[in-house]
Motif scaffolding. Structure first.
Motif, mmCIF file in Angstrom:
data_model
loop_
_atom_site.group_PDB
_atom_site.id
_atom_site.type_symbol
_atom_site.label_atom_id
_atom_site.label_comp_id
_atom_site.label_asym_id
_atom_site.label_seq_id
_atom_site.Cartn_x
_atom_site.Cartn_y
_atom_site.Cartn_z
ATOM 1 N N CYS A 114 66.895 30.568 38.709
ATOM 2 C CA CYS A 114 67.630 31.765 38.401
ATOM 3 C C CYS A 114 66.452 32.733 38.309
ATOM 4 N N CYS A 117 65.707 34.593 34.676
ATOM 5 C CA CYS A 117 64.858 33.716 33.662
ATOM 6 C C CYS A 117 64.146 32.358 33.993
ATOM 7 N N CYS A 162 74.058 31.553 35.012
ATOM 8 C CA CYS A 162 72.995 30.892 34.499
ATOM 9 C C CYS A 162 73.222 30.613 32.959
ATOM 10 N N CYS A 165 70.036 32.565 30.628
ATOM 11 C CA CYS A 165 70.150 33.916 30.385
ATOM 12 C C CYS A 165 71.427 34.600 30.473
HETATM 13 ZN ZN LIG Z 1 68.788 32.643 33.976
#
Ligand SMILES: [Zn+2]
Length: 200
Positions: A114, A117, A162, A165
Motif C-alpha cells: 500500500c 501505509c 488496505c 490505513c
Molecule cells: Zn495502507
C-alpha cells in the motif's frame, strides 16, 4: 530526509504525465463482467495456493504507526504524505487511467505494498497480466484487504481497501484465472513495489 520527504521524492520521481484524474473521469475495470456483481468475496479464502504466511508486513521506509494512528490521520496529513494522484485514489477512491502505471509491466520477484501505509498486500506470484491496463492479481495476502460494495456506477462493484490505513486500492471481480477465479484490479499509483532483494 524524513519519511514524508522520501515519500514525496518517491512520488515525484514516478508521477506520470497524466493529469487525467483532475477531470473527474471514472473508468470501469475492463470489460463489464456479467456475473458476480454485488458479491462480497472474502479476503481470507482458505483455497489460496500461494505461500503467503511468511509475507513481510511492511515495505521499507514507511512510518511505524498503529492501525489506529493510521486510520486517524487527517486529510491534511494525507495530503502531506501522498502525491496528488495517489491522494485521489487512496483517499477519494478515484481510478487511474488504464495503462498509465509502470507497475503494469513489473515482473520482478517481490512484493506490492500500500502506497499509503506500506502494508504489503500482494506477492509477485499473485500478479498476472489481465490485459486491462491495471496491475492485476489473482489473489491477495490474507487479512490485509477489506471489501465493500461500491455503487458509484450503474451497477454494483466490490471495492477493496488496505486493512491498515483504509486506503482505496481497487476493485475485485470474478473473471480471474483459476484456481481463485478472482481479479484484484489495482491502481498502480496506490501501490509501491518492493523488490525481493530489498527485504532479504
Ligand atoms: Zn495502507
Amino acid at each position: 530526509m524524513t519519511h514524508s520527504d522520501k515519500n514525496k521524492a518517491f512520488w515525484l520521481s514516478r508521477r506520470s504525465a497524466f493529469v487525467f484524474l483532475g477531470g473527474g473521469a471514472v473508468f470501469t475495470s475492463g470489460a463489464l463482467v456479467a456475473n458476480g456483481f454485488g458479491k462480497d468475496p472474502q479476503t481470507t479464502d482458505a483455497d489460496t495456493s500461494h505461500a503467503t504466511s511468511d509475507a513481510p508486513k511492511t515495505a521499507p521506509g514507511f512510518d511505524t504507526l498503529s492501525q489506529n494512528q493510521w486510520q486517524n490521520l487527517t486529510k491534511a496529513d494525507w495530503r502531506d504524505r501522498l502525491s496528488e494522484d495517489a491522494y485521489k485514489i487512496l483517499r477519494n477512491e478515484a481510478t487511474e487511467r488504464p495503462f498509465s502505471s509502470s507497475l503494469n509491466d513489473e515482473k520482478r520477484d517481490g512484493w506490492f505494498a500500500c502506497a499509503g501505509c506500506g502494508q504489503i498486500l500482494f506477492t509477485s506470484d499473485q500478479k498476472y497480466n489481465s490485459g486491462t491496463g491495471w496491475p492485476s492479481f489473482s489473489d491477495a495476502i490474507p487479512g490485509r484487504l477489506k471489501t465493500k460494495a461500491d455503487r458509484k456506477l450503474f451497477y454494483t462493484r466490490t471495492e477493496y481497501h488496505c486493512s491498515r490505513c483504509g486506503g482505496h486500492q481497487g476493485h475485485v471481480f470474478d473473471d480471474g484465472p483459476k484456481p481463485t477465479g478472482k481479479r484484484w484490479c489495482n491502481n498502480g499509483d496506490a501501490l509501491v513495489f518492493v523488490p525481493e532483494a530489498d527485504l532479504s
